[in-house]
Structures are given as structure tokens and as C-alpha cells.
Design a protein around this motif. Structure first.
Motif, short mmCIF file in Angstrom:
data_model
loop_
_atom_site.label_atom_id
_atom_site.label_comp_id
_atom_site.label_asym_id
_atom_site.label_seq_id
_atom_site.Cartn_x
_atom_site.Cartn_y
_atom_site.Cartn_z
N ASP A 4 0.81 -1.22 0.00
CA ASP A 4 0.00 0.00 0.00
C ASP A 4 0.84 1.27 0.00
OD1 ASP A 4 -2.40 -1.28 -0.23
OD2 ASP A 4 -3.01 -1.01 1.86
N GLU A 5 1.98 1.26 0.68
CA GLU A 5 2.81 2.46 0.71
C GLU A 5 3.42 2.73 -0.67
OE1 GLU A 5 6.33 4.60 3.30
OE2 GLU A 5 5.26 2.87 4.11
N ARG A 6 3.90 1.70 -1.30
CA ARG A 6 4.46 1.85 -2.65
C ARG A 6 3.38 2.31 -3.63
NH1 ARG A 6 6.59 -3.53 -4.05
NH2 ARG A 6 4.52 -3.89 -4.88
N TYR A 7 2.18 1.73 -3.47
CA TYR A 7 1.04 2.13 -4.30
C TYR A 7 0.71 3.61 -4.08
CZ TYR A 7 -3.76 2.71 -5.81
OH TYR A 7 -4.90 3.19 -6.41
N ALA A 8 0.67 4.03 -2.81
CA ALA A 8 0.32 5.41 -2.49
C ALA A 8 1.33 6.38 -3.08
CB ALA A 8 0.22 5.59 -0.98
N ARG A 9 2.61 6.06 -3.02
CA ARG A 9 3.64 6.94 -3.61
C ARG A 9 3.42 7.11 -5.12
NH1 ARG A 9 6.51 7.42 0.64
NH2 ARG A 9 7.86 5.98 1.68
N LYS A 18 -7.71 16.60 -2.99
CA LYS A 18 -8.33 15.63 -3.89
C LYS A 18 -7.57 14.30 -3.87
CE LYS A 18 -10.58 15.45 -8.34
NZ LYS A 18 -11.01 16.23 -9.49
N VAL A 19 -6.25 14.36 -3.82
CA VAL A 19 -5.44 13.14 -3.74
C VAL A 19 -5.70 12.45 -2.41
CG1 VAL A 19 -3.09 12.24 -3.65
CG2 VAL A 19 -3.65 14.03 -5.28
N GLU A 20 -5.74 13.23 -1.36
CA GLU A 20 -5.99 12.66 -0.02
C GLU A 20 -7.35 11.96 0.03
OE1 GLU A 20 -5.32 14.28 4.49
OE2 GLU A 20 -6.13 15.69 3.03
N GLN A 21 -8.34 12.56 -0.56
CA GLN A 21 -9.67 11.95 -0.57
C GLN A 21 -9.68 10.66 -1.40
OE1 GLN A 21 -12.77 14.28 -2.42
NE2 GLN A 21 -14.33 13.33 -1.14
N ALA A 22 -8.98 10.67 -2.52
CA ALA A 22 -8.92 9.47 -3.36
C ALA A 22 -8.21 8.33 -2.62
CB ALA A 22 -8.21 9.77 -4.66
N LEU A 23 -7.15 8.65 -1.89
CA LEU A 23 -6.46 7.61 -1.10
C LEU A 23 -7.36 7.09 0.01
CD1 LEU A 23 -2.86 9.10 -0.83
CD2 LEU A 23 -3.56 7.08 -2.13
N TRP A 24 -8.13 7.97 0.61
CA TRP A 24 -9.07 7.56 1.65
C TRP A 24 -10.10 6.59 1.06
CZ3 TRP A 24 -14.39 8.33 2.23
CH2 TRP A 24 -14.91 7.98 3.47
N MET A 25 -10.57 6.89 -0.16
CA MET A 25 -11.56 6.03 -0.82
C MET A 25 -10.95 4.66 -1.16
SD MET A 25 -14.47 8.21 -2.04
CE MET A 25 -14.97 7.17 -3.31
N ARG A 65 -0.99 7.51 4.33
CA ARG A 65 -1.51 8.66 3.57
C ARG A 65 -0.79 9.94 3.99
NH1 ARG A 65 -7.05 7.70 4.42
NH2 ARG A 65 -7.09 9.29 6.02
N GLU A 66 -0.70 10.17 5.27
CA GLU A 66 -0.06 11.39 5.76
C GLU A 66 1.43 11.43 5.44
OE1 GLU A 66 -1.47 14.17 6.93
OE2 GLU A 66 -3.33 13.11 6.45
N ARG A 67 2.09 10.30 5.59
CA ARG A 67 3.53 10.24 5.32
C ARG A 67 3.82 10.52 3.84
NH1 ARG A 67 4.56 5.86 8.02
NH2 ARG A 67 4.12 4.39 6.36
N VAL A 68 3.07 9.88 2.96
CA VAL A 68 3.31 10.04 1.51
C VAL A 68 2.95 11.46 1.06
CG1 VAL A 68 2.54 9.27 -0.76
CG2 VAL A 68 3.10 7.59 0.99
N LEU A 69 1.84 11.98 1.52
CA LEU A 69 1.46 13.34 1.14
C LEU A 69 2.40 14.38 1.76
CD1 LEU A 69 -2.41 13.06 1.31
CD2 LEU A 69 -1.05 13.57 -0.71
N GLY A 70 2.95 14.07 2.92
CA GLY A 70 3.91 14.98 3.56
C GLY A 70 5.22 15.07 2.81
N GLU A 71 5.53 14.06 2.01
CA GLU A 71 6.77 14.07 1.23
C GLU A 71 6.71 15.02 0.04
OE1 GLU A 71 7.33 9.99 0.15
OE2 GLU A 71 7.83 9.39 2.20
N VAL A 72 5.50 15.40 -0.36
CA VAL A 72 5.33 16.32 -1.49
C VAL A 72 5.45 17.74 -0.96
CG1 VAL A 72 3.80 17.07 -3.34
CG2 VAL A 72 3.79 14.68 -2.61
N ASP A 73 6.41 18.49 -1.49
CA ASP A 73 6.59 19.85 -1.00
C ASP A 73 5.66 20.82 -1.74
OD1 ASP A 73 8.09 19.55 -3.38
OD2 ASP A 73 9.30 21.30 -2.87
N ASP A 74 5.46 21.97 -1.14
CA ASP A 74 4.57 22.98 -1.72
C ASP A 74 5.04 23.43 -3.10
OD1 ASP A 74 2.97 22.82 0.48
OD2 ASP A 74 3.59 24.74 1.36
N THR A 109 -5.12 23.50 -1.77
CA THR A 109 -5.44 24.20 -0.53
C THR A 109 -5.44 25.70 -0.77
OG1 THR A 109 -3.12 24.17 0.12
CG2 THR A 109 -4.52 22.38 0.95
N PHE A 110 -6.18 26.41 0.06
CA PHE A 110 -6.36 27.84 -0.15
C PHE A 110 -5.04 28.61 -0.08
CE2 PHE A 110 -7.78 32.15 0.88
CZ PHE A 110 -8.65 32.34 -0.18
#
Length: 161
Positions: free
Chosen positions: A56-61, A77-84, A92-101, A141-142
Motif C-alpha cells: 500500500d505504501e508503494r502504491y500510495a507513492r 483531492k489526492v488525499e480523498q482518493a487515497l481515503w476512498m 496517507r499522511e507520510r506520503v502526502l507529507g513528502e510532497v513539497d509545496d 489548498t487555499f
């Protein structure tokens, strides 16, 4: 529909996973549609995970990378899709946290510039509202949207003069 044996399901799913990344939820849904028992599904999943066909972690990345780069999706939107897809919260949090602004900005800037050119608005305020609504719909995000609109859209207007 022909009943799928446990070994047959394993071989089909392993072949599918060898071609592209899949999460546990996707594999379980396939087995459920095939009419496999819960115990057989659990044994096949345990084997697929044990042999690292499913991770799952490799898939999420891979999912996050593809959705941001190719589909031009924002974090929400990515976070919601991973939740689904029922990916664990910590993954989810770890992989999304790796993406910088900066990566989100690199995707959003061209999107907003293109949308700005094709959007009709009577005032700058109305234009900004339409752009914000568009970007929020894409899952950004806003604060990221604000950075792009405050800095870049003025430059787009200057280019057209």
C-alpha cells in the motif's frame, strides 16, 4: 460466472500486480466480485503482501506522484482518493507529507494561467473568485491558491497588455 480457485486468483492477481501498482482494497474488491470466501481472500492477500506484489505504501507513492503530475490534482483531492482506496491514515499522511509545496505550485501556476486566459470576468475580484473556485475544485489548498493568484496572475495580465 466460472468460480475462481484460490491458486487461480493468486496467479491472476500476481500477474496484474506485476504490470502495475494496486492496493489491497482493489485486490479484495476483485476477489469479492469473483465470489471468493472471506477466508480464501485473506489467504491470497496475505500471500500477495508477503511476496511484495501488493504494498500500500508503494502504491500510495505512485498514486500521489501520478495524480499530481498528470491529472493536476491538489493535496485534498489526492488525499480523498487515497481515503476512498482505504489506504491507512499514517501511510496517507507520510506520503502526502513528502510532497513539497513547490511541486503543487509548479502544477497549479500553469493551470491558473491557462484558466485565466479562458475566463471571462468583469472585474479582477470576479476573476480571482472564479480562479479560486476552479483550484479548490481541483483539490488545492487555499494557501497554495493564494500564493499563485497573488503573485502570478498579475504577471499574466501584464503579458496580455
Amino acid at each position: 460466472m466460472k468460480e475462481v480457485t484460490e491458486q487461480g486468483a493468486y496467479l491472476q492477481l500476481a500477474q496484474l500486480c506485476a504490470r502495475s501498482e494496486h492496493c489491497q482494497h482493489d485486490m479484495q474488491e476483485k476477489m469479492r466480485r469473483w465470489g471468493m470466501s472471506d477466508e480464501a481472500q485473506a489467504r491470497v492477500m496475505q500471500r500477495l503482501v508477503g511476496e511484495r506484489y501488493v504494498d500500500d505504501e508503494r502504491y500510495a507513492r505512485a498514486f500521489v506522484r501520478d495524480k499530481i503530475r498528470y491529472n493536476k490534482w491538489g493535496r485534498r483531492k489526492v488525499e480523498q482518493a487515497l481515503w476512498m482506496k482505504r489506504i491507512d491514515d499514517d501511510i496517507r499522511e507520510r506520503v502526502l507529507g513528502e510532497v513539497d509545496d513547490g511541486e503543487y505550485l509548479a502544477v497549479l501556476r500553469p493551470l491558473l494561467k491557462q484558466k485565466c486566459r479562458s475566463t471571462k470576468a468583469a472585474t479582477d475580484y470576479e476573476l480571482n473568485q472564479k480562479l479560486v473556485k476552479f483550484a479548490l475544485g481541483r483539490g488545492f489548498t487555499f494557501d497554495i491558491i493564494r500564493q499563485c493568484i497573488d503573485g502570478d496572475i498579475d504577471e499574466v495580465g501584464d503579458e496580455e497588455d
